[in-house]
Design a protein around this motif. Structure first.
Motif, PDB file in Angstrom:
ATOM      1  N   ILE A   1       0.844  -1.090  -0.070  1.00  0.00           N
ATOM      2  CA  ILE A   1      -0.201   0.061  -0.063  1.00  0.00           C
ATOM      3  C   ILE A   1       0.869   1.314  -0.080  1.00  0.00           C
ATOM      4  O   ILE A   1       1.451   1.662   1.168  1.00  0.00           O
ATOM      5  N   SER A   2       1.063   1.885  -1.218  1.00  0.00           N
ATOM      6  CA  SER A   2       2.179   3.117  -1.233  1.00  0.00           C
ATOM      7  C   SER A   2       0.930   4.322  -1.056  1.00  0.00           C
ATOM      8  O   SER A   2       0.071   4.478  -1.777  1.00  0.00           O
ATOM      9  N   PHE A   3       1.817   5.367  -0.544  1.00  0.00           N
ATOM     10  CA  PHE A   3       1.172   6.435  -0.345  1.00  0.00           C
ATOM     11  C   PHE A   3       1.471   7.535  -1.292  1.00  0.00           C
ATOM     12  O   PHE A   3       1.217   8.866  -1.531  1.00  0.00           O
ATOM     13  N   GLY A   4       2.395   7.374  -2.604  1.00  0.00           N
ATOM     14  CA  GLY A   4       2.510   8.177  -3.509  1.00  0.00           C
ATOM     15  C   GLY A   4       3.735   8.986  -3.042  1.00  0.00           C
ATOM     16  O   GLY A   4       4.004   9.835  -4.161  1.00  0.00           O
ATOM     17  N   ASP A   5       4.234   9.182  -2.024  1.00  0.00           N
ATOM     18  CA  ASP A   5       5.319  10.083  -1.479  1.00  0.00           C
ATOM     19  C   ASP A   5       6.675   9.209  -1.031  1.00  0.00           C
ATOM     20  O   ASP A   5       7.590   9.672  -0.222  1.00  0.00           O
ATOM     21  N   GLY A   6       6.653   8.015  -1.521  1.00  0.00           N
ATOM     22  CA  GLY A   6       7.850   7.284  -1.013  1.00  0.00           C
ATOM     23  C   GLY A   6       7.449   6.485   0.268  1.00  0.00           C
ATOM     24  O   GLY A   6       8.491   5.935   0.766  1.00  0.00           O
ATOM     25  N   GLN A   7       6.716   6.702   0.733  1.00  0.00           N
ATOM     26  CA  GLN A   7       5.937   5.814   1.877  1.00  0.00           C
ATOM     27  C   GLN A   7       5.053   5.053   1.847  1.00  0.00           C
ATOM     28  O   GLN A   7       4.318   4.928   0.715  1.00  0.00           O
ATOM     29  N   GLY A   8       4.862   4.116   2.947  1.00  0.00           N
ATOM     30  CA  GLY A   8       3.493   3.195   2.623  1.00  0.00           C
ATOM     31  C   GLY A   8       3.541   2.056   3.837  1.00  0.00           C
ATOM     32  O   GLY A   8       4.274   2.237   4.816  1.00  0.00           O
ATOM     33  N   ILE A   9       2.681   1.239   3.717  1.00  0.00           N
ATOM     34  CA  ILE A   9       2.631   0.054   4.609  1.00  0.00           C
ATOM     35  C   ILE A   9       2.351  -1.311   3.690  1.00  0.00           C
ATOM     36  O   ILE A   9       2.010  -1.320   2.714  1.00  0.00           O
ATOM     37  N   PHE A  10       1.936  -2.208   4.637  1.00  0.00           N
ATOM     38  CA  PHE A  10       1.707  -3.748   3.743  1.00  0.00           C
ATOM     39  C   PHE A  10       0.149  -4.174   4.567  1.00  0.00           C
ATOM     40  O   PHE A  10       0.267  -4.055   5.617  1.00  0.00           O
ATOM     41  N   ALA A  11      -0.262  -4.997   3.677  1.00  0.00           N
ATOM     42  CA  ALA A  11      -1.337  -5.558   4.240  1.00  0.00           C
ATOM     43  C   ALA A  11      -0.816  -6.796   4.904  1.00  0.00           C
ATOM     44  O   ALA A  11       0.076  -7.352   4.874  1.00  0.00           O
TER      45      ALA A  11
END
Length: 328
Positions: free
Chosen positions: A39-49
């Motif tokens: 799950i990417s936030f579009g700014d180089g950050q994110g999380i995973f399911a």
């Protein structure tokens, strides 16, 4: 670690109690959950399911994120607005990946097993600090045209002493951790990781009890080594509870500066030892939360800021075991 686990468990209960959004990623074709989707936030950050396809997202946690970029190996990417985020996100299978599926029967031929040992090191200053935003891939060449099947991968790990002053003692108590990793195998595409060798979700949980080497059995995946060699990659997904369930932690820290807030990726344990004993550059890195991001060879001059490169530590020394089959 017990205190940390207790704190995280309380945090999870608070998340549920306060109605934080829980969303599930599902395969359109099968209605099965898409485990460990990105799950990417579009700014180089994110999380995973997690393993059941669930992830936690709320504007309270991520107030500046207005779109989510959802992706998973073998599926088409999808963009979802965070306003009125649905309870379920459906991903369609990437049609060209279906052509890549090859059903193999067990190779009923005599073989011998060979092992390329991992490069171990307990020096903290020679280690990579894993973050979930980075995937590390290591290249393995194919030395001849004999049929070979990968049976296990050996990941070197550096354990940390609880007491820094006792770090050089072999019998010192080790710092606890419980961390989930994802492993991928790629074909060699002109010197960089290319198409996937398998679309199976391969994950493992490492703790300090595994020692300085984690042996991952992959014999069930029928991974035949391509003529051009292959890459095996490692990516940290986050900490887990005692049962191995991925915990929904915030994956970066926000530090306030004079010019505004700066997001710093959280480092996860264990440490990964790098080595200078491999003469060529076999290690590549990629930022996973940047759409269309390319692999970069881990070496000086490639725009990488790392203290490891300043001391000529260019490679993460993964080991493998494989069967070499005799000619019929």
């Amino acid at each position: 670690m017990q205190l940390l686990t207790k704190y995280i468990s309380i945090l999870i209960l608070c998340i549920v109690a306060n109605g934080f959004a829980q969303t599930k990623v599902i395969s359109t074709e099968t209605d099965y959950p898409v485990s460990y989707a990105t799950i990417s936030f579009g700014d180089g950050q994110g999380i995973f399911a997690d393993d059941e396809g669930y992830f936690y997202f709320t504007k309270k946690l991520y107030p500046d994120v207005d779109s989510l970029y959802v992706s998973a190996l073998g599926f088409k990417d999808k963009v979802i607005a965070t306003v009125n985020l649905p309870k379920s996100i459906f991903l369609e299978t990437e049609t060209n990946t279906l052509d890549e599926v090859v059903i193999r029967t067990t190779v009923n031929r005599k073989f011998k097993t060979e092992t390329l040992k991992p490069y171990l090191d307990d020096d903290y200053y020679k280690c990579w600090l894993p973050t979930i935003e980075s995937e590390i891939a290591v290249f393995f060449p194919n030395e001849d045209d004999k049929l070979k099947k990968i049976t296990s991968v050996l990941f070197p790990i550096t354990l940390e002493s609880r007491d820094w002053k006792k770090r050089n003692r072999s019998n010192a108590d080790k710092r606890s951790f419980s961390t989930l990793f994802k492993v991928k195998f790629y074909k060699n595409n002109k010197g960089v990781p290319g198409d996937a060798l398998t679309y199976s979700n391969i994950v493992f949980r490492a703790t300090e009890k595994n020692g300085d080497e984690f042996k991952l059995d992959v014999s069930e995946h029928d991974l035949i080594i391509p003529e051009e060699g292959f890459f095996v990659s490692l990516q940290v997904l986050g900490y887990t509870d005692a049962k191995g369930k991925l915990l929904p932690n915030k994956k970066y820290k926000e530090i306030k500066t004079k010019t505004g807030s700066v997001k710093i990726p959280t480092n996860f344990r264990p440490l990964l030892p790098f080595t200078d004993e491999i003469t060529d550059y076999r290690t590549y890195i990629k930022r996973v939360f940047i759409q269309g991001n390319n692999w970069v060879q881990f070496k000086k001059g490639n725009g990488i800021e790392s203290g490891l490169l300043r001391t000529d530590l260019n490679n993460y020394g993964i080991g493998i075991s494989f069967n070499i089959y005799k000619d019929e």
